[in-house]
Design a protein around this motif. Structure first.
Motif, PDB file in Angstrom:
ATOM      1  N   GLU A 291     -34.024  73.372  27.930  1.00  0.00           N
ATOM      2  CA  GLU A 291     -32.709  72.739  27.845  1.00  0.00           C
ATOM      3  C   GLU A 291     -32.779  71.252  27.523  1.00  0.00           C
ATOM      4  OE1 GLU A 291     -28.817  72.188  30.673  1.00  0.00           O
ATOM      5  OE2 GLU A 291     -29.931  74.076  30.743  1.00  0.00           O
ATOM      6  N   HIS A 292     -33.802  70.565  28.005  1.00  0.00           N
ATOM      7  CA  HIS A 292     -33.852  69.108  27.875  1.00  0.00           C
ATOM      8  C   HIS A 292     -34.864  68.596  26.853  1.00  0.00           C
ATOM      9  CE1 HIS A 292     -31.042  68.773  31.119  1.00  0.00           C
ATOM     10  NE2 HIS A 292     -31.830  69.422  31.947  1.00  0.00           N
ATOM     11  N   ASN A 293     -35.492  69.478  26.118  1.00  0.00           N
ATOM     12  CA  ASN A 293     -36.511  69.065  25.153  1.00  0.00           C
ATOM     13  C   ASN A 293     -36.367  69.867  23.865  1.00  0.00           C
ATOM     14  OD1 ASN A 293     -38.401  67.262  26.876  1.00  0.00           O
ATOM     15  ND2 ASN A 293     -38.053  69.076  28.132  1.00  0.00           N
ATOM     16  N   ASP A 294     -37.046  69.396  22.824  1.00  0.00           N
ATOM     17  CA  ASP A 294     -36.999  70.078  21.530  1.00  0.00           C
ATOM     18  C   ASP A 294     -38.046  71.177  21.401  1.00  0.00           C
ATOM     19  OD1 ASP A 294     -34.861  68.601  20.610  1.00  0.00           O
ATOM     20  OD2 ASP A 294     -36.125  67.066  19.710  1.00  0.00           O
ATOM     21  N   ILE A 295     -38.748  71.486  22.458  1.00  0.00           N
ATOM     22  CA  ILE A 295     -39.776  72.524  22.419  1.00  0.00           C
ATOM     23  C   ILE A 295     -39.134  73.890  22.695  1.00  0.00           C
ATOM     24  CG2 ILE A 295     -40.366  72.334  24.865  1.00  0.00           C
ATOM     25  CD1 ILE A 295     -43.313  72.722  24.063  1.00  0.00           C
ATOM     26  N   SER A 296     -39.674  74.926  22.088  1.00  0.00           N
ATOM     27  CA  SER A 296     -39.251  76.296  22.369  1.00  0.00           C
ATOM     28  C   SER A 296     -40.362  76.982  23.140  1.00  0.00           C
ATOM     29  CB  SER A 296     -38.986  77.066  21.076  1.00  0.00           C
ATOM     30  OG  SER A 296     -37.889  76.533  20.405  1.00  0.00           O
ATOM     31  N   VAL A 297     -40.060  77.426  24.338  1.00  0.00           N
ATOM     32  CA  VAL A 297     -41.028  78.170  25.149  1.00  0.00           C
ATOM     33  C   VAL A 297     -40.750  79.647  24.923  1.00  0.00           C
ATOM     34  CG1 VAL A 297     -41.959  78.576  27.443  1.00  0.00           C
ATOM     35  CG2 VAL A 297     -41.102  76.297  26.843  1.00  0.00           C
ATOM     36  N   MET A 298     -41.744  80.336  24.362  1.00  0.00           N
ATOM     37  CA  MET A 298     -41.585  81.730  23.973  1.00  0.00           C
ATOM     38  C   MET A 298     -42.501  82.629  24.796  1.00  0.00           C
ATOM     39  SD  MET A 298     -39.405  81.249  21.590  1.00  0.00           S
ATOM     40  CE  MET A 298     -39.304  82.922  21.036  1.00  0.00           C
ATOM     41  N   PRO A 299     -41.959  83.697  25.376  1.00  0.00           N
ATOM     42  CA  PRO A 299     -42.803  84.619  26.126  1.00  0.00           C
ATOM     43  C   PRO A 299     -43.620  85.510  25.201  1.00  0.00           C
ATOM     44  CG  PRO A 299     -40.556  85.408  26.107  1.00  0.00           C
ATOM     45  CD  PRO A 299     -40.552  84.077  25.406  1.00  0.00           C
TER      46      PRO A 299
ATOM     47  N   ASN B 137     -43.962  70.291  30.780  1.00  0.00           N
ATOM     48  CA  ASN B 137     -43.412  68.972  30.456  1.00  0.00           C
ATOM     49  C   ASN B 137     -44.367  68.137  29.612  1.00  0.00           C
ATOM     50  OD1 ASN B 137     -40.715  68.781  31.554  1.00  0.00           O
ATOM     51  ND2 ASN B 137     -41.685  69.058  33.546  1.00  0.00           N
ATOM     52  N   LYS B 138     -45.659  68.263  29.876  1.00  0.00           N
ATOM     53  CA  LYS B 138     -46.644  67.510  29.089  1.00  0.00           C
ATOM     54  C   LYS B 138     -46.585  67.913  27.615  1.00  0.00           C
ATOM     55  CE  LYS B 138     -51.181  68.149  28.415  1.00  0.00           C
ATOM     56  NZ  LYS B 138     -52.473  68.631  28.716  1.00  0.00           N
ATOM     57  N   PHE B 139     -46.536  69.205  27.351  1.00  0.00           N
ATOM     58  CA  PHE B 139     -46.433  69.671  25.970  1.00  0.00           C
ATOM     59  C   PHE B 139     -45.106  69.245  25.343  1.00  0.00           C
ATOM     60  CE2 PHE B 139     -49.768  72.886  27.113  1.00  0.00           C
ATOM     61  CZ  PHE B 139     -50.696  72.486  26.174  1.00  0.00           C
ATOM     62  N   ALA B 140     -44.023  69.319  26.098  1.00  0.00           N
ATOM     63  CA  ALA B 140     -42.707  68.937  25.574  1.00  0.00           C
ATOM     64  C   ALA B 140     -42.672  67.458  25.207  1.00  0.00           C
ATOM     65  CB  ALA B 140     -41.629  69.257  26.608  1.00  0.00           C
ATOM     66  N   ARG B 141     -43.196  66.599  26.061  1.00  0.00           N
ATOM     67  CA  ARG B 141     -43.200  65.155  25.805  1.00  0.00           C
ATOM     68  C   ARG B 141     -44.155  64.773  24.677  1.00  0.00           C
ATOM     69  NH1 ARG B 141     -43.688  65.013  31.411  1.00  0.00           N
ATOM     70  NH2 ARG B 141     -45.830  64.335  31.149  1.00  0.00           N
ATOM     71  N   SER B 142     -45.124  65.628  24.391  1.00  0.00           N
ATOM     72  CA  SER B 142     -46.119  65.324  23.362  1.00  0.00           C
ATOM     73  C   SER B 142     -45.697  65.791  21.972  1.00  0.00           C
ATOM     74  CB  SER B 142     -47.466  65.955  23.731  1.00  0.00           C
ATOM     75  OG  SER B 142     -47.930  65.425  24.947  1.00  0.00           O
TER      76      SER B 142
END
Length: 112
Positions: free
Chosen positions: A73-81, A44-49
């Motif tokens: 789902e709720h942020n513009d960040i893409s979390v990639m494995p 969440n910290k990375f997403a909000r930043s």
């Protein structure tokens, strides 16, 4: 964000897995047994930043899938494995399959 600005990227995982990301200038968070439970807060910290992409070690991606899905789902960040030094466990292809299926409404890759 102007065209000249670039959204930052980061990597989260074990020291051995994210060391190459640090070498190319990404922001990194090394997870250990003591801080692994804070993964939701870290994501969440990375997403909000305003981070665009967060590379997350595959084993953590699978283990904390609910937190990853919530952030994606709720942020513009893409979390990639990304695989660790042991190799891939297939989470990356599974994540792509799920995202494409959600976007187009069907599994275009065929049988699992």
């Amino acid at each position: 964000m102007s065209a000249k600005e670039k959204a930052p990227m980061a990597a989260v995982g074990s020291y051995e897995s994210i060391l190459p990301f640090k070498a190319i200038g990404l922001d990194v968070v090394v997870l250990t047994g003591e801080n692994e439970g804070e993964i939701g807060h870290i994501l969440n910290k990375f997403a909000r930043s305003g981070y665009a992409v967060l590379f997350l070690e595959e084993e953590l991606f699978v283990k904390y899938r609910a937190a990853v899905d919530e952030v994606n789902e709720h942020n513009d960040i893409s979390v990639m494995p990304v695989p660790n030094q042991k190799g891939s466990i297939g989470a990356g292809l599974d994540a792509i399959r799920r995202n494409v299926e959600r976007a187009v409404g069907m599994d275009i890759f065929g049988e699992k």
